[in-house]
Motif scaffolding. Structure first.
Motif, short mmCIF file in Angstrom:
data_model
loop_
_atom_site.label_atom_id
_atom_site.label_comp_id
_atom_site.label_asym_id
_atom_site.label_seq_id
_atom_site.Cartn_x
_atom_site.Cartn_y
_atom_site.Cartn_z
N HIS A 1 0.82 -1.22 0.00
CA HIS A 1 0.00 0.00 0.00
C HIS A 1 0.85 1.27 0.00
O HIS A 1 0.32 2.37 0.16
N GLY A 2 2.16 1.12 -0.12
CA GLY A 2 3.03 2.28 -0.20
C GLY A 2 3.50 2.83 1.13
O GLY A 2 4.23 3.83 1.15
N THR A 3 3.10 2.23 2.23
CA THR A 3 3.50 2.72 3.54
C THR A 3 4.87 2.17 3.94
O THR A 3 5.32 1.16 3.39
N PRO A 4 5.55 2.84 4.88
CA PRO A 4 6.86 2.34 5.33
C PRO A 4 6.74 0.92 5.91
O PRO A 4 5.71 0.54 6.46
N ILE A 5 7.80 0.16 5.79
CA ILE A 5 7.81 -1.22 6.27
C ILE A 5 8.30 -1.26 7.72
O ILE A 5 9.29 -0.61 8.06
N GLU A 6 7.60 -2.00 8.55
CA GLU A 6 8.01 -2.18 9.93
C GLU A 6 9.36 -2.93 9.95
O GLU A 6 9.48 -4.02 9.41
N PRO A 7 10.41 -2.35 10.58
CA PRO A 7 11.72 -2.99 10.59
C PRO A 7 11.71 -4.42 11.12
O PRO A 7 12.42 -5.29 10.60
N ARG A 8 10.92 -4.68 12.15
CA ARG A 8 10.90 -6.04 12.70
C ARG A 8 10.31 -7.04 11.72
O ARG A 8 10.65 -8.22 11.75
#
Length: 410
Positions: free
Chosen positions: A321-328
């Motif tokens: 959806h274009g949102t930032p990816i959760e690092p974990r």
């Protein structure tokens, strides 16, 4: 009787049965103040009085503050640390203080013995159980207890690593040193505590064969380009997740690293990179340019599929959806791919070490490796990868044996 001299002290019994000794002591600011010590018996109280008198004779100032460790760290975090360190570093300090230092030392009198006993106890305590991590995980929809929240309870033995204990001690030393410099304490007792070293620093880098095997398996993964830049130019996880398309020059074959994505205070935030040296422009290998071009086309497909739900963040690596990816989530996806590829499970950050190892194995000089990895100095590069450099040098020296083949035959 003559007048008692400064520091001589006196002992009397209080109404509650305890004994109290009052001794004039010199404070860090050079003043003389009366300090009281207490004991259940006359002998216990006298021993404490003698300790103060001994400090007076040796010229050691004595702090008279009643500030607790918890009170001091509340002040130190927000007045000393927060204005002077990066937000991600402050978040780390705050978490360690809240989870370890205040519960373990918050109301104790700080001595080397107390600190050592506290660190030993932390090292033997499962932090999943102590912090209720599994219970918090199980509260989420469609999540089942995995260990200590199950009935009957199953401890997952999530003990802090020795490196974590050393980091805790370094944090405590730094905070107490500030207290000494501000005349809140007279001595940094944390410097008296020593923890066993970890020996030589070990990096769990892949071999060239393992890296190729992993990339071959990850070829069809939607984040293949993320793994490629991690191994190809040694980007840190946060740097890769914070990379914007405006920072990528596919025509010129280079990328500019300017920001990093981290979770701070429960929110995903974009911050400046780790150090000034980390902000730099790095050339891209030709195959990696092709990988990023393909990834850009795939992201355009995600944009069409998401329609109005697409959020235009400008980031290179995003969710569908274009949102930032959760690092974990990156950590979990990476571990799953490692197992699928049949290679050793390493940390995401170890892809950076793999990139350095491959570069050195290919004969690239340390100065070039420093510029690619954006270390602050060449001494950081050589110091971090000394074992790899020595191995490459050994191979090179061994190849010089060709000079002596005729002599060996004779």
């Amino acid at each position: 009787m003559g007048r008692r001299a400064n520091g001589e002290g006196t002992i009397k019994q209080r109404k509650d049965g305890r004994y109290e000794a009052q001794v004039f002591v010199r404070t860090p600011d050079g003043q003389w103040k009366r300090k009281s010590v207490y004991g259940k018996t006359w002998e216990e109280c006298n021993n404490k009085k003698v300790e103060l008198q001994d400090a007076n004779r040796r010229g050691i100032p004595v702090a008279t503050t009643k500030l607790t460790v918890a009170d001091y760290f509340a002040y130190w975090l927000h007045e000393v640390a927060e204005p002077s360190v990066r937000r991600t570093t402050f978040s780390s300090y705050e978490g360690l203080t809240r989870l370890y230092i205040v519960p373990g030392l918050g109301k104790k009198k700080l001595t080397a013995q107390h600190i050592r006993a506290w660190l030993n106890a932390v090292g033997k305590t499962c932090q999943c159980c102590a912090q209720g991590k599994d219970a918090k995980w199980a509260e989420k929809p469609d999540r089942k207890p995995r260990c200590c929240a199950r009935q009957p309870k199953e401890c997952c033995k999530s003990f802090p690593a020795p490196a974590s204990l050393r980091y805790l001690l370094r944090l405590l030393r730094a905070a107490l040193q500030d207290a000494v410099e501000e005349d809140i304490l007279t001595r940094n007792v944390a410097t008296l505590v020593k923890l066993p070293g970890s020996g030589k620093r070990q990096h769990r880098a892949w071999s060239l064969k393992e890296a190729r095997q992993f990339l071959a398996t990850a070829k069809d993964h939607r984040l293949y380009a993320l793994w490629a830049v991690g191994l190809g130019i040694g980007l840190r996880r946060g740097e890769a997740l914070g990379l914007r398309w405006e920072d990528v020059d596919l025509a010129g074959g280079r990328v500019t690293i300017a920001q990093a994505l981290h979770r701070v205070d429960g929110k995903l935030t974009l911050d400046e990179v780790k150090t000034e040296a980390s902000a730099a422009t790095v050339p891209l290998p030709a195959p990696l340019v092709s990988v990023l071009q393909r990834h850009k086309a795939l992201q355009a497909g995600d944009r069409l599929a998401a329609g109005p739900r697409w959020r235009d963040t400008g980031l290179v690596f995003t969710t569908p959806h274009g949102t930032p990816i959760e690092p974990r989530n990156i950590n979990r996806a990476f571990e799953a791919l490692c197992r699928k590829a049949g290679v050793r499970v390493i940390r995401v950050h170890d892809m950076r070490h793999t990139a350095a190892t491959v570069l050195f194995a290919m004969g690239v000089d340390a100065a070039t490796v420093q510029r690619i990895l954006r270390h602050s100095s060449i001494s950081v590069t050589t110091g971090t990868y000394i074992e790899v450099i020595e191995s490459v040098q050994r191979d090179a020296v061994d190849r010089m044996g060709v000079l002596f083949e005729d002599a060996a035959e004779k």
